[in-house]
Design a protein around this motif. Structure first.
Motif: not given
Lengths: 341, 509, 170
Positions: B166-167, B170, B174, B430-431, B434-436, C17-22, C24-25, C58, C61
């Motif tokens: 999932l990550k 995304i 993105f 950030v990615a 946080t594991g992206y 923090s793990e939701l910042i990227i989603p 933002a996306a 998104v 998640i």
């Protein structure tokens, strides 16, 4: 082959070394102190709204390479490619000072069409072209491998099926020529914008496009690969190098204005001319001298672009051309902006 | 085009006589290749006054040497400090940088040098021999076929996302959306530009590259003493040339891998407008798909480094083919070479091989000689270069940041691009934390716009008929291969289901 | 690259923090859709396909995070973004210096700005030890950069007092 064989000796090495030294010497500036007083006392910056190494860059190099000796300073090109010239113009109008040390060198045809499709953020009345440098007619061309040999073959086929026409971009004088031809003859043309002359030539050469519409410059010097089949100008300036391609008006009896597709020109903020008329006079005068200088013809010849295109035209002539293109563009505005399929 | 052995021998002798041009161009190429933002193309432009003054043959030799060595130079910071100098090296750090962290920087460098050199040399020779046939490739790979080829590259997103699907997806999608920033290629409508004219021509790649990979890493790495882990440092104590030879040995044992991937690069390089970024991602994806140990990719796996490095050097020889045979440059550097040739009044195209064969074949022999010379000149450097990785992060982090900010400024000279690099740096940080996967974002940014361009072209040509994607037999064959290569990992996984998935990672595997 | 994960298997996932990227996306995708709403189909087709998938991902998640929260497997915090906390001041200073670099470079020019950035950043990271080494290293690097980028490669970097002085001298 013979002289290629005989060249392989120590001289090749020595000559190469000499060339290196020559290059080093050439890169230092060959002007004296004749122009040291007053304007210009530093480099003149030229905004180029296209990529480094492109057609405008090459032409600019050959012009300024000679002009610098007459005006007495170096020219510094700055490249602002992007959005088909939009970035360059916006940067120029936003950043340049009106002290006659900053010019723009663009390609009037396609860039004027930009403003037809979408207005710039600055006032177009604050800007003007002051010297048109060349005029390159728009043409229709095919690959030598193509089954089409003449424009009549193309029209005949275009009445049976839709032909894909590779173009640099939609808002381009050559594209307008192709569209006008299709409208006049009833042939079906589907213009495919390929982002630049290089890609357009690739598209036509590799057979993905049935034909292409571009300024003639990049095509006539690749006569082994491409064949010109039609000119959108009133006369064919290069009959010998374009398989004697007919003009649209002569061949189809139309009454189109001459579609000069590539017309590089120097532009400037109007306020700069108003503020420094004396400097502007010097600019115009030295540019004329540069064009008359045999060294310019020599430098230009090396680009292999046809000398027939070169001709210095005044501010008034440049304006007339720009207005003309804007008018034709307005006719096809919806199509260029994608409001009609 | 009938040329005998004597002709080629003579060409070779002729090129060797130009060693005094090649050696400086190799070192210059390495330097500019290693600096992000600089490339062979813009270096040649900077040196235009020089190249234009040289005789065409000498000038061309100089440019070719610079081109080939800069490609290799770009791999050096990609491996050692996670900064890919160009988009073509964007797949190199995926496995190269983990190797560095394990203290195997020297080995990784020598491996990548061998892969680059042999891949480049091999494809140059192949190009020379098969020129008449190879030049036809561009006539068969059109927009539709390119779309499928791009899918091979883009499907890497899914492969990379294997750990956390999932990550990973995304991140990849993105990236694709970011890649769509800019005007559409048909009607030039500005999209997602936040009103910045600087973004009309799409997100510039260098700021995205250095931001996502290097700047984010610089912010992350300050909590460690050096890039290399403590264990890696211990491994680096082993002095001398051993690691270099070990790298050569490992790379040599993967000769088949190098051959195969450099050929992928060669074919993709021949297509005008494709290029090294696509080739290296496609090669990486292919390598991983058909590997027996796909789970090791991304952890410092030998093949994951060799594949992109041999592929992007294959591209280098490939781009010369359309340039010289049909007068259509295959990439930016080839386009500049064309300008120089035209300046000298040389008309490129099929007739060049008849009118001046020394200019037509010269670039290929020059490239072959360049690669051969690089074995002697570059390989010994690996030992010394790798020491940069034990420098304390106190110094490395600020140097990386300032160096890459400069790099992101250079290609367009827009201050805006430095801001952009920082924005990508923050996104990357950030990615990363946080594991992206940043590589998934980057693949989207690089391949997204290329993909869209080919897609829109095909759609415009078919006047909106989506079936155009399945309209060519070559394209359809490629689709089948794509499906196979996507399905294969799952089939293999199920077959090897019993095998321990997370086998202990042997760093020398 | 993904080596920063792991090590904290038992700890609840820090969902913030793990939701910042989603997030933002998602925000970017919605903004992007807004900019192409009335555009020709060519501008829309690819973005709508990719963007819709992204929105779906998104949403997935978000659902996953919500379930983690309700199960107690996750917490709303930003731990894995800012850990180790002891490095927060240094990291923020480095970020601040980087921003300052970009804003100051048009005025002070490449050489001086690079020198200031390198020396300040290194001093902060080293807790102001090794001052002499850092100052001489920064000076060498920025002068080397000046020679390489501006003198040799003629990069059009903004000129400041130093560059102008050198231009005047030579």
């Amino acid at each position: 082959m013979k002289d290629f064989d005989s060249k392989l000796d120590r001289r090749t090495v020595l000559k190469g070394g000499a060339a290196l030294a020559g290059a080093a010497a050439a890169s230092s500036l060959p002007f004296g102190s004749a122009f040291a007083a007053g304007y210009p006392d530093r480099n003149i910056k030229v905004y180029v709204p296209t990529r480094e190494g492109g057609g405008a860059d090459r032409l600019l190099r050959s012009v300024t390479g000679v002009w610098k000796n007459h005006i007495g300073t170096n020219f510094e090109p700055s490249f602002f490619p992007g959005a088909a010239g939009r970035v360059g113009y916006e940067k120029y109008m936003g950043l340049a000072k009106d002290d006659m040390y900053e010019f723009l060198f663009g390609n009037m045809g396609p860039e004027v069409l930009n403003w037809v499709v979408k207005k710039p953020t600055f006032d177009l009345n604050d800007f003007q072209y002051f010297a048109q440098v060349d005029s390159d007619p728009g043409i229709l061309f095919v690959s030598r491998r193509s089954k089409f040999k003449t424009v009549d073959d193309i029209i005949a086929e275009g009445k049976k099926r839709t032909l894909n026409v590779g173009v640099s971009r939609l808002a381009h004088p050559a594209t307008l020529g192709a569209l006008a031809l299709a409208k006049h003859t009833g042939a079906k043309f589907n213009p495919i914008p390929l982002s630049g002359g290089k890609n357009t030539r690739a598209g036509v050469a590799t057979g993905e496009m049935d034909l292409g519409a571009l300024p003639s410059g990049g095509i006539v010097n690749r006569a082994k690969t491409f064949k010109v089949v039609l000119m959108f100008s009133h006369t064919n300036p290069l009959p010998g190098r374009s398989d004697n391609a007919p003009t649209m008006n002569a061949h189809f009896g139309t009454n189109m204005p001459s579609l000069i597709a590539g017309s590089r020109a120097f532009g400037i903020k109007k306020s700069a001319i108003a503020k420094h008329p004396d400097r502007f006079a010097k600019v115009e005068e030295t540019l004329k001298k540069a064009f008359a200088d045999p060294a310019f013809k020599e430098a230009y010849a090396k680009t292999k672009s046809p000398w027939e295109f070169v001709g210095l035209r005044s501010a008034a002539q440049a304006k007339e051309y720009a207005d003309n293109i804007a008018k034709i563009g307005a006719e096809f505005k919806d199509l260029l902006a994608g409001k009609q399929t | 085009m009938e040329y005998d052995l004597a002709f080629f021998t003579e060409m070779l002798g002729r090129t060797l006589a130009l060693w005094w041009v090649l050696i400086p161009s190799i070192f210059l190429g390495l330097v500019v290749g290693a600096i992000p933002g600089f490339s062979a193309a813009n270096t040649i432009i900077i040196l235009l006054p020089l190249t234009l003054a040289l005789e065409p043959e000498i000038g061309l030799t100089f440019m070719v040497g610079l081109y080939a060595s800069s490609r290799m130079g770009a791999g050096i910071p990609a491996i050692l400090v996670n900064i890919p100098g160009t988009a073509g090296a964007a797949a190199t750090p995926l496995d190269g940088y983990p190797m560095t962290k394990q203290g195997r920087g020297q080995q990784a460098l020598s491996m990548s040098f061998v892969a680059s050199i042999t891949g480049g040399l091999f494809t140059t020779i192949i190009a020379l021999i098969t020129l008449p046939w190879l030049s036809q490739v561009a006539f068969y790979l059109h927009s539709v076929e390119m779309i499928v080829i791009m899918f091979f590259g883009i499907s890497l997103i899914a492969t990379i996302a294997a750990k956390d699907t999932l990550k990973g997806l995304i991140a990849g999608f993105f990236g694709l959306m970011i890649g769509f920033i800019g005007t559409d290629v048909v009607y030039e409508t500005p999209r997602g530009t936040f009103g910045f004219l600087e973004l009309y021509d799409k997100v510039p790649l260098i700021p995205a590259l250095v931001g996502l990979f290097a700047i984010s890493e610089a912010f992350a790495v300050i909590e460690k003493q050096s890039i290399v882990t403590e264990r890696g440092k211990a491994a680096m104590q082993e002095p001398g040339w051993a690691q270099t030879f070990e790298g050569v040995r490992i790379a040599a044992s993967k000769w088949w891998h190098i051959t195969w991937n450099s050929l992928i690069g060669l074919v993709i390089g021949v297509v005008p407008g494709a290029g090294a970024a696509i080739a290296s991602f496609v090669a990486y994806q292919q390598s991983k798909t058909y590997s027996k140990t796909p789970e090791l990719y991304g952890t410092g796996h030998v093949e994951g480094l060799i594949a992109p490095e041999s592929a992007n050097n294959g591209v280098t020889s490939g781009t010369l083919v359309p340039l010289l045979v049909i007068g259509i440059p295959g990439g930016a550097t080839a386009a500049i070479m064309l300008v120089v040739l035209q300046f000298h009044g040389v008309t490129v195209g099929p007739d060049l091989f008849i009118t001046s064969p020394e200019l037509a074949f010269g670039p290929f022999t020059a490239m072959a000689v360049t690669y051969a010379l690089m074995i002697l000149t570059v390989l010994p450097l690996a030992r010394y270069m790798s020491h940069i990785t034990v420098v304390s992060t106190i110094y490395m982090a600020p140097i990386i940041i300032s160096f890459t900010l400069v790099g992101s400024f250079v290609p367009r000279a827009y201050l805006f691009d430095m801001n952009l690099a920082l924005v990508f740096g923050v996104i990357g940080y950030v990615a990363r934390k946080t594991g992206y996967h940043v590589a998934a974002i980057l693949i989207g940014v690089i391949l997204g716009p290329l993909m869209e361009t080919f897609f829109l072209r095909a759609m415009k040509m078919s006047q909106g008929d989506i079936m155009v994607l399945f309209s060519s037999s070559i394209g359809n064959t490629l689709w089948v291969f794509l499906v196979i290569s996507l399905a294969l990992p799952y089939i293999m996984n199920r077959r090897n289901g019993k095998r321990e998935k997370a086998a202990a990672h042997d760093p020398y595997g | 690259m993904a080596d920063d994960a792991g090590a904290q298997e038992k700890k609840p996932v820090s969902i913030g923090s793990e939701l910042i990227i989603p997030i933002a996306a998602l925000a970017f995708t919605l903004y992007y859709f807004y900019t192409i709403w009335n555009a020709p189909w060519t501008a829309q087709v690819a973005a709508f396909i990719v963007g819709s998938v992204l929105i779906l991902l998104v949403v997935l998640i978000l659902i996953k995070s919500f379930r983690q929260l309700s199960r107690g497997d996750g917490e709303i915090n930003f731990d894995n973004l800012i850990e180790p906390r002891s490095y927060i001041p240094k990291r923020l200073t480095l970020l601040g210096l980087t921003i300052a670099y970009i804003f100051v470079v048009p005025w002070l020019g490449f050489t001086i700005t690079t020198f200031l950035f390198l020396s300040l950043a290194m001093l902060v990271l080293s807790d102001f030890t090794k001052k002499r080494l850092i100052l001489s290293l920064s000076a060498t690097l920025s002068l080397g950069g000046y020679l390489l980028f501006i003198v040799a490669f003629k990069t059009r970097f903004p000129a400041g007092p130093f560059e102008n002085l050198m231009n005047g001298l030579f």
